[in-house]
Design an enzyme around this catalytic site. Structure first.
Site, short mmCIF file in Angstrom:
data_model
loop_
_atom_site.label_atom_id
_atom_site.label_comp_id
_atom_site.label_asym_id
_atom_site.label_seq_id
_atom_site.Cartn_x
_atom_site.Cartn_y
_atom_site.Cartn_z
N SER A 61 52.18 30.86 77.39
CA SER A 61 52.32 32.29 77.61
C SER A 61 53.76 32.63 77.92
CB SER A 61 51.44 32.72 78.78
OG SER A 61 52.02 32.22 79.98
N LYS A 62 54.04 33.90 77.71
CA LYS A 62 55.38 34.42 77.95
C LYS A 62 55.82 34.19 79.39
CE LYS A 62 57.38 38.30 75.63
NZ LYS A 62 57.19 39.43 74.84
#
Ligand code: GLU
Length: 486
Positions: free
Chosen positions: A256-257
């Site tokens: 994930s970011k």
């Protein structure tokens, strides 16, 4: 090698950037196509108008091309089975969904959002495992449907999923996969805005574009039974499916970011080489069966097979990417690095200074083993690009003594007598000076390094002197004496 000519596609939804997971999917499709002398197609799945992002398609294509993945067919590569943008194919989906309605495999649904919400709440209250549409509109009479359509009330079209069926398909990576149709909702195929959902558009296009292998991320595995039903309802031959493992953060959560960069553009902006990024991404879920990790794209094409893709999640290990970047950079010829370095200089604060190729090539050969990124030529050895204005304080405190300025002045006098000195000439002159001063080399070499570079570490001292040249070296020593005095 497989017999028929494979046709594979990368089918991203344009979200504004290319996710590394998307790059992995694109790359595996590309490698598979090139390995098997097939065709690699780019199809843009832009039917979610709410998520439309200006310029996203162009960004995506730019990133893919930067990585060296060339398409045989696609929005800007042409091809006979286009258009390759789904938003330009709406009439095609309309036509096909009407066929499904005629055969009873799809139906109009006029339920209001209030009714659907109430239904969902009721199902949650009953603790049903998942909310499902109750097929209310499947049972409307022909007249009711006609009237509703004529009066223009909001509608969608749904897939008619029969209950109590097993939906089975073979996945090249996961083997036999089985789903129970009781767990599958009557999926919306055409939304109230008239656009198709992913499922309908994806299946229709894969069929019409003659896709033989659907290679995509594991997150689409649960959509596949709906697609299998659609193929069966249309009476179309199914492609082969291959679902690629999830990408994970080092703590094994989904990539994930929040834990780091996920966009290819971010890695590009940080100075990663495309060769390194492609090499790294290729290893996220695949290996050739040995422990080789360094690959060029053409070697990957030669070695790649879907059979060697793992089922289990692949951990995104930034250290490995950094290592691969250093390796790829080191294996480049000095001429290649020169071009990259010139580009880096053009975009840096040194852009207005002119450096000859000959000069930069000398910098490259002295720093090559010390850098992992092209931008490190500037950040690790800024003194090759600009004289130092500051001097590493701790090193000054340690090696700059009251007698240092006089000793350095004497060194300058010896250097001044040299004619176009080589590295060895500088070294001999230096040794001569310390001998005359009757001091150890260390007494003068550290202040000398500080004076010309501002730093306490770097490549060989006499390499630096040779690269900078006699006049510049003398100028820098004098400047350091003036600045640091004592
Ligand atoms: N549009 C889907 C995506 O954004 C495509 C999934 C597939 O390849 O079927 O990834």
């Amino acid at each position: 090698m497989i017999n028929e000519t494979p046709r594979v596609r990368f089918a991203p939804s344009p979200t504004g950037y290319l996710h590394v997971g998307g790059l992995r999917t694109a790359l595996y499709n590309y490698l598979f196509a090139r390995r098997n002398k097939g065709k690699f197609i780019l199809r843009i799945e832009d039917t979610d108008r709410k998520r439309f992002v200006e310029g996203a398609v162009e960004n995506l294509i730019t990133s893919l091309k930067w990585c060296g993945l060339e398409f045989d067919e696609g929005p800007d590569s042409g091809g006979e089975l286009g258009p390759y943008l789904q938003s330009q194919r709406l009439h095609i989906y309309d036509h096909h969904v009407q066929e499904l309605i005629k055969s009873g495999h799809a139906y109009y649904c006029f339920c209001t959002s209030e009714r659907l919400n109430a239904l969902r709440e009721e199902q949650q209250r009953q603790k049903l495992p998942q909310a499902k549409y109750d097929k209310h509109c499947l049972h409307l009479s022909k007249d009711e449907i006609e009237n509703n359509l004529a009066s223009g009330i909001e509608k969608v079209i749904r897939l008619n999923v029969e209950s109590n069926m097993k939906i089975i398909f073979d996945d090249i990576i996961r083997g036999r996969v089985e789903f129970d149709s009781n767990n599958i909702d009557d999926q919306i195929l055409i939304k109230s805005d008239g656009y198709p959902t992913y499922h309908l558009a994806n299946v229709v296009d894969d069929h019409l574009m003659k896709i033989t292998h659907v290679i995509r991320g594991e997150e689409w595995l649960s959509s596949t039974p709906k697609h299998v039903l659609l193929y069966d309802f249309f009476n179309w031959e199914k492609p082969q499916f291959a679902h690629l493992p999830l990408l994970l953060n080092p703590d094994r959560s989904k990539l994930s970011k929040r834990q780091g960069d996920v966009a290819v553009e971010d890695y590009r902006a940080k100075g990663y080489l495309k060769e390194a990024l492609v090499n790294f991404v290729a290893l996220l879920g695949w290996n050739a069966g040995d422990d080789k990790e360094f690959y060029y794209l053409d070697e990957l094409i030669e070695k790649f097979s879907l059979e060697r893709v793992n089922k289990s999640g692949a951990v995104f290990d930034l250290e490995k990417l950094n290592w691969l970047n250093a390796e790829h950079l080191r294996k480049k010829s000095d001429e290649e690095i020169l071009q990259l370095l010139k580009e880096e200089v053009r975009q840096s604060s040194f852009a207005d200074i002119q450096y000859s190729d000959e000069y930069l090539l000398k910098v490259i050969s002295s720093m090559k083993e010390r850098v992992s990124f092209v931008h490190e030529y500037l950040s690790k050895s800024p003194y090759f690009f600009k004289e130092p204005n500051e001097y590493e304080q701790a090193a000054v405190a340690k090696s700059w003594k009251p007698e240092t300025p006089d000793q350095l002045k004497k060194l300058c006098e010896t250097f001044a007598q040299l004619d176009n000195p080589t590295k060895e000439d500088f070294e001999h002159a230096f040794i001569k000076t310390v001998d005359e001063l009757n001091i150890g080399k260390g007494k003068l070499i550290h202040p000398l390094r500080l004076a010309v570079s501002g730093l306490s570490t770097g490549p060989g001292m006499f390499d630096i002197l040779f690269i900078l040249g006699k006049d510049e070296v003398i100028r820098r020593i004098n400047k350091a004496i003036d600045t640091l005095k004592n």
